[in-house]
Design a protein around this motif. Structure first.
Motif, short mmCIF file in Angstrom:
data_model
loop_
_atom_site.label_atom_id
_atom_site.label_comp_id
_atom_site.label_asym_id
_atom_site.label_seq_id
_atom_site.Cartn_x
_atom_site.Cartn_y
_atom_site.Cartn_z
N LYS A 1 15.81 -3.56 -6.07
CA LYS A 1 15.91 -3.08 -4.69
C LYS A 1 14.54 -2.75 -4.11
CE LYS A 1 20.64 -1.53 -5.02
NZ LYS A 1 21.60 -0.46 -4.93
N PHE A 2 13.63 -2.22 -4.94
CA PHE A 2 12.27 -1.96 -4.47
C PHE A 2 11.63 -3.28 -4.04
CE2 PHE A 2 11.83 1.57 -7.94
CZ PHE A 2 12.69 2.40 -7.24
N GLU A 3 11.77 -4.29 -4.89
CA GLU A 3 11.14 -5.59 -4.61
C GLU A 3 11.72 -6.26 -3.37
OE1 GLU A 3 11.33 -8.02 -8.12
OE2 GLU A 3 9.89 -6.76 -9.21
N LYS A 4 12.98 -5.99 -3.07
CA LYS A 4 13.63 -6.58 -1.89
C LYS A 4 13.49 -5.70 -0.65
CE LYS A 4 17.22 -8.75 -4.69
NZ LYS A 4 18.66 -8.68 -5.02
N ASN A 5 12.75 -4.60 -0.78
CA ASN A 5 12.56 -3.64 0.31
C ASN A 5 13.88 -3.05 0.79
OD1 ASN A 5 9.61 -3.76 0.68
ND2 ASN A 5 10.06 -5.90 1.17
N GLU A 6 14.83 -2.94 -0.12
CA GLU A 6 16.12 -2.33 0.21
C GLU A 6 16.11 -0.83 -0.08
OE1 GLU A 6 18.95 -4.52 -2.10
OE2 GLU A 6 18.77 -6.30 -0.84
N ARG A 7 15.16 -0.42 -0.87
CA ARG A 7 15.03 0.99 -1.24
C ARG A 7 13.57 1.27 -1.59
NH1 ARG A 7 18.88 4.34 -5.38
NH2 ARG A 7 17.65 6.23 -5.32
N LYS A 8 13.14 2.51 -1.34
CA LYS A 8 11.77 2.90 -1.66
C LYS A 8 11.77 3.68 -2.98
CE LYS A 8 9.80 1.50 2.15
NZ LYS A 8 9.55 0.09 2.09
N PRO A 9 10.78 3.42 -3.82
CA PRO A 9 10.67 4.21 -5.05
C PRO A 9 10.24 5.64 -4.72
CG PRO A 9 8.78 2.74 -4.82
CD PRO A 9 9.73 2.42 -3.70
N THR A 10 10.51 6.55 -5.64
CA THR A 10 9.95 7.88 -5.51
C THR A 10 8.46 7.78 -5.80
OG1 THR A 10 10.26 8.45 -7.84
CG2 THR A 10 12.10 8.95 -6.32
N TRP B 1 3.11 2.99 0.46
CA TRP B 1 4.37 3.72 0.39
C TRP B 1 4.51 4.68 1.57
CZ3 TRP B 1 5.17 9.01 -1.30
CH2 TRP B 1 6.48 9.32 -1.68
N TYR B 2 3.49 5.51 1.78
CA TYR B 2 3.54 6.46 2.90
C TYR B 2 3.57 5.74 4.25
CZ TYR B 2 2.95 11.01 0.59
OH TYR B 2 3.14 12.16 -0.13
N SER B 3 2.73 4.72 4.39
CA SER B 3 2.65 4.03 5.69
C SER B 3 3.98 3.35 6.03
CB SER B 3 1.49 3.03 5.72
OG SER B 3 1.70 1.98 4.81
N GLU B 4 4.67 2.81 5.03
CA GLU B 4 5.97 2.20 5.29
C GLU B 4 7.01 3.25 5.67
OE1 GLU B 4 7.34 -0.64 2.40
OE2 GLU B 4 5.50 -1.81 2.56
N LYS B 5 6.95 4.41 5.02
CA LYS B 5 7.88 5.48 5.37
C LYS B 5 7.65 5.92 6.82
CE LYS B 5 8.59 8.83 2.41
NZ LYS B 5 8.49 9.84 1.34
N ILE B 6 6.41 6.08 7.20
CA ILE B 6 6.08 6.51 8.56
C ILE B 6 6.46 5.42 9.56
CG2 ILE B 6 4.18 7.06 10.13
CD1 ILE B 6 2.81 8.38 7.60
N ALA B 7 6.12 4.18 9.25
CA ALA B 7 6.44 3.07 10.15
C ALA B 7 7.94 2.95 10.37
CB ALA B 7 5.86 1.76 9.61
N GLU B 8 8.71 3.12 9.29
CA GLU B 8 10.17 3.05 9.40
C GLU B 8 10.70 4.14 10.32
OE1 GLU B 8 13.92 1.57 8.92
OE2 GLU B 8 12.11 0.64 8.12
N ASP B 9 10.15 5.34 10.19
CA ASP B 9 10.59 6.46 11.03
C ASP B 9 10.22 6.26 12.50
OD1 ASP B 9 11.73 7.84 8.94
OD2 ASP B 9 10.09 9.28 8.71
N LEU B 10 9.10 5.62 12.75
CA LEU B 10 8.58 5.54 14.12
C LEU B 10 8.76 4.18 14.80
CD1 LEU B 10 5.19 7.45 13.68
CD2 LEU B 10 7.36 8.33 14.54
N LYS B 11 9.37 3.23 14.15
CA LYS B 11 9.38 1.87 14.68
C LYS B 11 10.07 1.72 16.04
CE LYS B 11 13.28 0.21 11.92
NZ LYS B 11 13.62 -0.67 10.81
N TYR B 12 10.99 2.60 16.37
CA TYR B 12 11.66 2.49 17.67
C TYR B 12 11.23 3.59 18.64
CZ TYR B 12 14.58 -0.79 15.11
OH TYR B 12 15.03 -1.84 14.36
N THR B 13 10.14 4.25 18.33
CA THR B 13 9.65 5.34 19.16
C THR B 13 8.57 4.82 20.10
OG1 THR B 13 10.05 6.87 17.36
CG2 THR B 13 8.60 7.64 19.09
#
Length: 102
Positions: A35-44, A66-78
């Motif tokens: 799931k990590f490799e398919k970008n379906e889930r983020k590792p801890t 890891w952090y940048s993807e988390k932030i981008a996911e949160d802000l992508k529609y903002t």
């Protein structure tokens, strides 16, 4: 620009290992690694550090991704993304100077 998942999958393919072997070495369920490799889930963060060590990848670079993807996911529609990031950076700097970086 590669995603974190693509980076992890490329690292595994480079050393020609199947998920089961990686899973046994890093003590992370193989379905999670998939799931990590398919970008379906983020590792801890801990899982990411174990994978970085196993694959001999830069821990710093993976954590940045890891952090940048988390932030981008949160802000992508903002709409105010740039302003949010600017204020967040200012707050981080404030916290570092007023809390000794804690």
């Amino acid at each position: 620009m590669k995603t974190l998942g693509e980076t992890l999958k490329d690292a595994r393919n480079k050393i020609n290992l199947i998920l089961r072997k990686v899973s046994a070495q890093v003590d992370i369920d193989q379905s999670l690694i998939s799931k990590f490799e398919k970008n379906e889930r983020k590792p801890t963060k801990d899982q990411l550090i174990r994978l970085a060590s196993f694959y001999n990848l830069s821990e710093k670079d993976l954590i940045i991704s890891w952090y940048s993807e988390k932030i981008a996911e949160d802000l992508k529609y903002t709409e105010a993304t740039t302003e949010i990031l600017k204020v967040a950076e200012e707050k981080i700097n404030y916290y570092k100077t007023h809390n000794n970086g804690k």
